[in-house]
Write an enzyme that holds these catalytic residues in place. Structure first.
Site, PDB file in Angstrom:
ATOM      1  N   GLN A 181       7.881   1.335  -4.419  1.00  0.00           N
ATOM      2  CA  GLN A 181       6.597   1.755  -3.878  1.00  0.00           C
ATOM      3  C   GLN A 181       5.780   3.492  -4.328  1.00  0.00           C
ATOM      4  O   GLN A 181       6.126   3.758  -5.153  1.00  0.00           O
ATOM      5  CB  GLN A 181       7.160   2.844  -2.493  1.00  0.00           C
ATOM      6  CG  GLN A 181       6.304   3.376  -1.464  1.00  0.00           C
ATOM      7  CD  GLN A 181       5.424   2.583  -0.932  1.00  0.00           C
ATOM      8  OE1 GLN A 181       5.371   1.073  -0.493  1.00  0.00           O
ATOM      9  NE2 GLN A 181       4.301   3.094  -0.595  1.00  0.00           N
ATOM     10  N   LYS A 239       7.953  -0.898   6.358  1.00  0.00           N
ATOM     11  CA  LYS A 239       8.602  -2.393   5.860  1.00  0.00           C
ATOM     12  C   LYS A 239       9.367  -3.084   6.012  1.00  0.00           C
ATOM     13  O   LYS A 239       9.324  -4.316   6.011  1.00  0.00           O
ATOM     14  CB  LYS A 239       7.893  -2.406   4.355  1.00  0.00           C
ATOM     15  CG  LYS A 239       6.386  -1.602   4.248  1.00  0.00           C
ATOM     16  CD  LYS A 239       6.506  -1.734   2.374  1.00  0.00           C
ATOM     17  CE  LYS A 239       4.899  -1.031   1.971  1.00  0.00           C
ATOM     18  NZ  LYS A 239       4.369  -0.268   0.514  1.00  0.00           N
ATOM     19  N   ASP A 273       3.344  -7.849  -4.302  1.00  0.00           N
ATOM     20  CA  ASP A 273       2.198  -6.773  -4.353  1.00  0.00           C
ATOM     21  C   ASP A 273       1.481  -7.405  -5.416  1.00  0.00           C
ATOM     22  O   ASP A 273       0.460  -7.179  -4.838  1.00  0.00           O
ATOM     23  CB  ASP A 273       2.154  -4.920  -5.037  1.00  0.00           C
ATOM     24  CG  ASP A 273       2.781  -4.172  -4.353  1.00  0.00           C
ATOM     25  OD1 ASP A 273       2.560  -4.322  -2.991  1.00  0.00           O
ATOM     26  OD2 ASP A 273       3.740  -2.841  -4.356  1.00  0.00           O
TER      27      ASP A 273
HETATM   28  N1  GUN Z   1       1.376   2.697  -1.348  1.00  0.00           N
HETATM   29  C1  GUN Z   1       0.119   2.324  -1.646  1.00  0.00           C
HETATM   30  N2  GUN Z   1      -0.688   1.222  -0.943  1.00  0.00           N
HETATM   31  C2  GUN Z   1       0.392   0.958  -1.264  1.00  0.00           C
HETATM   32  C3  GUN Z   1       0.855  -1.176  -2.160  1.00  0.00           C
HETATM   33  O1  GUN Z   1       0.327  -1.969  -1.504  1.00  0.00           O
HETATM   34  N3  GUN Z   1       1.766  -0.714  -3.260  1.00  0.00           N
HETATM   35  C4  GUN Z   1       2.398  -0.315  -3.200  1.00  0.00           C
HETATM   36  N4  GUN Z   1       3.106  -0.364  -4.021  1.00  0.00           N
HETATM   37  N5  GUN Z   1       2.391   0.800  -2.887  1.00  0.00           N
HETATM   38  C5  GUN Z   1       1.519   1.779  -1.954  1.00  0.00           C
END
Ligand code: GUN
Length: 280
Positions: free
Chosen positions: A93, A49, A116
């Site tokens: 995360q 990211k 998200d």
């Molecule tokens: N862990 C796996 N996929 C995601 C996601 O799309 N967002 C977040 N915050 N954690 C994740």
């Protein structure tokens, strides 16, 4: 042979376009990513990211907290980010360590900085047929990919396997909004193959080898959200790609299908939140 739904190609196109848009902004959006603990997969995702953000001119801040961090301490950190005018978007995360209540953490994020789209406020908007500030990244990426190949979902039977808050639940609503008929299957579903055989579009988000060609009707559109390493260490998805691609009309590869679209959506969400915060 199925047409490949190429997530890398679309990612490159969308991010090149987004980079140009970011260059034109007077200040740069900032994405803050909070990682609690040392989960190796999460570290890789967070790093990806950060790289994606840097490549297109979005600032990124990675906040790596130890696994013993308490809920109150974590909420304080998120409050700081909520109150920091430089921070555009916040992502915590997942998964979080077991002693932390995930919902309390997610809901401490200001919904207008919720990268998200996972806060109850944003979910509430989505699930009541309104527009959330942003849409969750993986479902959004899947729909962008289907749109790119002009796959219209209206009237189709879309079967989703998996009911997580990250993929299955929000995706079901977004697909319902496209006027599809949606079925959600999960670990307790009986006669899974009987249901998947009726799918015009199958979206599997399980993380296990479960979809064989005899579970699908021919010309089905197949979207594989699963990604894991098999016994030999090879990265693969939920779907038996080799055999299913012989009968499907479209299929996402793993890797290179949905994964790149998730990161792309996160970048798009960050810029959308920036624009929303700077529109008045
Ligand atoms: N862990 C796996 N996929 C995601 C996601 O799309 N967002 C977040 N915050 N954690 C994740």
């Amino acid at each position: 042979m199925a047409i490949i739904l190429d997530g890398k190609k679309l990612r490159d196109k969308l991010l090149a376009d987004l980079k140009l848009r970011v260059e034109k902004l007077s200040t740069k959006p900032t994405l803050a990513v909070v990682l609690v603990g040392e989960d190796p997969a999460s570290k890789i995702y967070v790093n990806n990211k950060k790289k994606a953000a840097e490549n297109i001119g979005i600032n990124s801040i990675i906040i790596n907290l130890p696994s013993f961090t308490g809920e109150t301490e974590l909420i304080q950190k998120i409050e700081e980010l909520n109150n920091d005018p430089q921070v555009t978007a916040i992502l915590v995360q997942l998964p979080l360590p077991k002693h932390i209540n995930k919902n309390n953490i997610i809901n401490s994020i200001n919904p207008k900085k919720d990268a998200d789209g996972f806060t109850t406020a944003n979910f509430g908007l989505l699930f009541s047929g309104q527009k959330p500030y942003v849409y969750p990244c993986t479902p959004k990426g899947i729909l962008l990919l289907l749109d790119e190949y002009e796959i219209n979902l209206e009237g189709k039977h879309v079967v989703i396997i998996g009911r997580s808050n990250i993929v299955g639940r929000p995706l079901s609503q977004m697909i319902l909004d496209r006027n599809a008929t949606v079925t959600i299957c999960h670990s307790r579903t009986q006669n899974l193959a009987g249901i998947t055989k009726t799918a015009d579009v199958l979206i599997s988000a399980v993380g296990e080898k479960i979809i064989e060609e005899n579970m699908l009707k021919s010309d089905c559109i197949v979207v594989d959200v699963g990604i894991f390493k098999d016994e030999t260490g090879k990265t693969r998805g939920d779907v038996d790609f080799e055999n299913v691609s012989k009968i499907a009309s479209y299929i996402t590869p793993v890797p290179g299908g949905v994964g790149p679209m998730t990161i792309t959506s996160l970048m798009l969400n960050t810029v959308e939140l920036y624009n929303m915060q700077h529109c008045d």
